[in-house]
Scaffold this motif. Structure first.
Motif, mmCIF file in Angstrom:
data_model
loop_
_atom_site.group_PDB
_atom_site.id
_atom_site.type_symbol
_atom_site.label_atom_id
_atom_site.label_comp_id
_atom_site.label_asym_id
_atom_site.label_seq_id
_atom_site.Cartn_x
_atom_site.Cartn_y
_atom_site.Cartn_z
ATOM 1 N N LEU A 1 35.107 37.587 48.838
ATOM 2 C CA LEU A 1 34.836 38.811 49.584
ATOM 3 C C LEU A 1 34.086 39.821 48.723
ATOM 4 O O LEU A 1 33.232 40.571 49.220
ATOM 5 C CB LEU A 1 36.141 39.419 50.106
ATOM 6 C CG LEU A 1 35.995 40.681 50.962
ATOM 7 C CD1 LEU A 1 35.030 40.456 52.122
ATOM 8 C CD2 LEU A 1 37.356 41.122 51.486
ATOM 9 N N ASP A 2 34.353 39.850 47.427
ATOM 10 C CA ASP A 2 33.607 40.740 46.542
ATOM 11 C C ASP A 2 32.129 40.356 46.531
ATOM 12 O O ASP A 2 31.253 41.231 46.471
ATOM 13 C CB ASP A 2 34.197 40.675 45.130
ATOM 14 C CG ASP A 2 33.869 41.918 44.313
ATOM 15 O OD1 ASP A 2 34.064 43.035 44.826
ATOM 16 O OD2 ASP A 2 33.421 41.771 43.164
ATOM 17 N N GLN A 3 31.836 39.060 46.603
ATOM 18 C CA GLN A 3 30.450 38.616 46.685
ATOM 19 C C GLN A 3 29.805 39.055 47.997
ATOM 20 O O GLN A 3 28.715 39.625 48.007
ATOM 21 C CB GLN A 3 30.383 37.087 46.544
ATOM 22 C CG GLN A 3 30.668 36.569 45.143
ATOM 23 C CD GLN A 3 29.518 36.832 44.190
ATOM 24 O OE1 GLN A 3 28.378 37.059 44.599
ATOM 25 N NE2 GLN A 3 29.814 36.813 42.895
ATOM 26 N N PHE A 4 30.468 38.793 49.113
ATOM 27 C CA PHE A 4 29.890 39.143 50.409
ATOM 28 C C PHE A 4 29.728 40.648 50.594
ATOM 29 O O PHE A 4 28.813 41.106 51.278
ATOM 30 C CB PHE A 4 30.745 38.569 51.547
ATOM 31 C CG PHE A 4 30.423 37.149 51.905
ATOM 32 C CD1 PHE A 4 29.185 36.815 52.454
ATOM 33 C CD2 PHE A 4 31.335 36.138 51.691
ATOM 34 C CE1 PHE A 4 28.875 35.509 52.780
ATOM 35 C CE2 PHE A 4 31.031 34.825 52.011
ATOM 36 C CZ PHE A 4 29.803 34.500 52.558
ATOM 37 N N SER A 5 30.620 41.427 49.990
ATOM 38 C CA SER A 5 30.560 42.882 50.153
ATOM 39 C C SER A 5 29.744 43.565 49.062
ATOM 40 O O SER A 5 29.677 44.802 49.028
ATOM 41 C CB SER A 5 31.980 43.462 50.158
ATOM 42 O OG SER A 5 32.595 43.303 48.882
ATOM 43 N N ALA A 6 29.159 42.779 48.151
ATOM 44 C CA ALA A 6 28.359 43.331 47.044
ATOM 45 C C ALA A 6 29.183 44.244 46.141
ATOM 46 O O ALA A 6 28.776 45.334 45.775
ATOM 47 C CB ALA A 6 27.121 44.055 47.566
ATOM 48 N N GLY A 7 30.396 43.768 45.813
ATOM 49 C CA GLY A 7 31.213 44.481 44.834
ATOM 50 C C GLY A 7 31.973 45.661 45.367
ATOM 51 O O GLY A 7 32.174 46.649 44.655
ATOM 52 N N ARG A 8 32.474 45.570 46.606
ATOM 53 C CA ARG A 8 33.178 46.710 47.210
ATOM 54 C C ARG A 8 34.663 46.442 47.426
ATOM 55 O O ARG A 8 35.303 47.100 48.252
ATOM 56 C CB ARG A 8 32.516 47.084 48.544
ATOM 57 C CG ARG A 8 31.144 47.712 48.376
ATOM 58 C CD ARG A 8 30.620 48.239 49.694
ATOM 59 N NE ARG A 8 30.110 47.183 50.552
ATOM 60 C CZ ARG A 8 30.161 47.217 51.874
ATOM 61 N NH1 ARG A 8 30.751 48.222 52.504
ATOM 62 N NH2 ARG A 8 29.654 46.226 52.578
ATOM 63 N N VAL A 9 35.235 45.507 46.677
ATOM 64 C CA VAL A 9 36.628 45.120 46.880
ATOM 65 C C VAL A 9 37.497 45.632 45.733
ATOM 66 O O VAL A 9 37.090 45.617 44.570
ATOM 67 C CB VAL A 9 36.750 43.579 46.980
ATOM 68 C CG1 VAL A 9 38.205 43.130 46.939
ATOM 69 C CG2 VAL A 9 36.086 43.078 48.249
ATOM 70 N N ALA A 10 38.691 46.094 46.064
ATOM 71 C CA ALA A 10 39.757 46.342 45.094
ATOM 72 C C ALA A 10 41.043 45.804 45.716
ATOM 73 O O ALA A 10 41.140 45.660 46.936
ATOM 74 C CB ALA A 10 39.886 47.832 44.776
ATOM 75 N N VAL A 11 42.013 45.477 44.879
ATOM 76 C CA VAL A 11 43.258 44.876 45.354
ATOM 77 C C VAL A 11 44.424 45.788 44.995
ATOM 78 O O VAL A 11 44.563 46.217 43.846
ATOM 79 C CB VAL A 11 43.464 43.477 44.737
ATOM 80 C CG1 VAL A 11 44.764 42.852 45.258
ATOM 81 C CG2 VAL A 11 42.284 42.566 45.050
#
Length: 390
Positions: A93-103
């Protein structure tokens, strides 16, 4: 240093104050709600987790596909899936969102809720498992070669993932909790440690405990997030009128057939003692008084049994902005704010609240930069040159 703002995006419309639409997943609402947060200037939106909710990774993926800038803080309960599987989920998901993920790691503080997803460990065991779990997740994100693991809770051989996060060295890890075990594990693992909104003195004590745990683990201080439910009004009187209207509506909605409380299969009881320390602390704060510090208001926590982020900041945008800045002054770096009228409140925060806080933080940063420049030592070569021209 700029302050981070986090909101909350849910899979369907609803709050503690009114009936839900009955929809479990409302694609149009998720799209509009996520875009409202992006337009309002939030940095991220939390996507919550419970045993009865839609899968929040898929909610985040859909929201990310319909926004350009907004980040997504995805609540995650260790033990539900194997850690290497979770690492691939989030890295993809970080790849698909271009680095917009945090957990956001929620170890879990209610045995009944844990058992709905098949988790029968004790609280202390859950925190020990979370520690091992996060070691593996982090290693899965960062290892350049295959590795084995033989631990108390997990065992694997010859693991290496081909998918890496966009964010390096790894996806940011947020961590929630208020117990000694939470401080211990979060101090070791968290990039940002998340707290619920307590009075300033108690919050400062928790920050000190988290920082000490990080030091004991040989790590730098993590960022600190604090969560509130701001209730704004154009005047102080109108803000307080709205606050008491929200309190009355919440109390009336506790047992309503289509309330959010029923939807999540929890009766938020003002008399039952919650198992998790965070809720116990909020109830203790509510018992000590309705109003604390500049604008922290606790009756909503008392009415709902403090089963979640439930303390409000009440007042005009200027009053609430100053209250939030009081927390920044004691070391808070992230402010998680969500309203009781979720969509409209997110819009109002972007119009009236977030800019005030950001402008003041930026003003302070400029002042600090100017002060550092004024007292900076003169380079030796320049000092010698100056001395020779007198």
């Amino acid at each position: 240093m700029p302050v981070e703002f986090i909101g909350l995006v849910s899979a369907a419309e609803g709050s503690e104050t009114g009936q839900t639409s009955g929809a479990t997943v409302d694609r149009d609402f998720v799209r509009r709600f996520a875009r409202a947060h992006e337009d309002a200037g939030f940095d991220k939106a939390l996507i919550g987790y419970s045993s009865s909710s839609p899968d929040n990774i898929q909610v985040a993926a859909y929201a990310a596909a319909n926004t350009e800038r907004l980040g997504y803080l995805i609540a995650h309960r260790p033990g539900v899936v194997f850690p290497t599987v979770a690492a691939r989920y989030f890295a993809t998901l970080d790849q698909f969102s271009a680095g917009r993920v945090a957990v956001h790691i929620i170890t879990g503080g209610n045995d009944t809720e844990q058992r709905r997803d098949g988790d029968y460990l004790t609280k202390d065991e859950r925190y020990d498992r979370t520690d091992e779990y996060l070691d593996l997740v982090r290693k899965a994100w960062t290892s350049t070669g295959p590795f084995n693991h033989d631990g108390r809770y997990y065992k694997l051989e010859d693991y290496l993932s081909t998918v890496r996060p966009v964010q390096q060295p790894h996806i940011p890890l947020y961590f929630g909790g208020s117990s000694a075990a939470a401080y211990r594990v979060g101090g070791k693992q968290a990039d940002v440690f998340a707290l619920w909104g307590e009075p300033l003195a108690e919050t400062a004590e928790q920050i000190a405990a988290v920082n000490q745990a990080a030091a004991d683990a040989g790590r730098p201080k993590p960022g600190i997030s604090v969560s509130f439910r701001p209730i704004l009004g154009p005047t102080e009187n109108l803000a307080w009128e709205r606050a008491y209207d929200i309190l009355r509506a919440t109390r009336a909605n506790l047992d309503a057939p289509n309330s959010i409380f029923r939807q999540f299969r929890v009766r938020y009881s003002p008399t039952a003692t919650p198992q998790n320390v965070g809720s116990q602390r909020l109830l203790a704060t509510a018992a000590a008084g309705e109003l604390h510090d500049r604008a922290l208001w606790t009756p909503l926590a008392a009415a709902t049994g403090a089963a979640g982020n439930s303390t409000a900041l009440v007042g005009t945008p200027e009053t609430v902005a100053q209250a939030l800045l009081d927390y920044v002054d004691i070391g808070v770096t992230t402010l998680l704010i969500r309203g009781y009228d979720p969509y409209n409140d997110a819009v109002d925060y972007g119009r009236h609240l977030i800019p005030l806080v950001r402008e003041e933080v930026a003003r302070r940063d400029r002042g600090e930069a100017a002060n550092r420049s004024a007292i900076a030592p003169v380079p030796a070569a320049l000092a010698a040159h100056g001395a020779g021209t007198g």
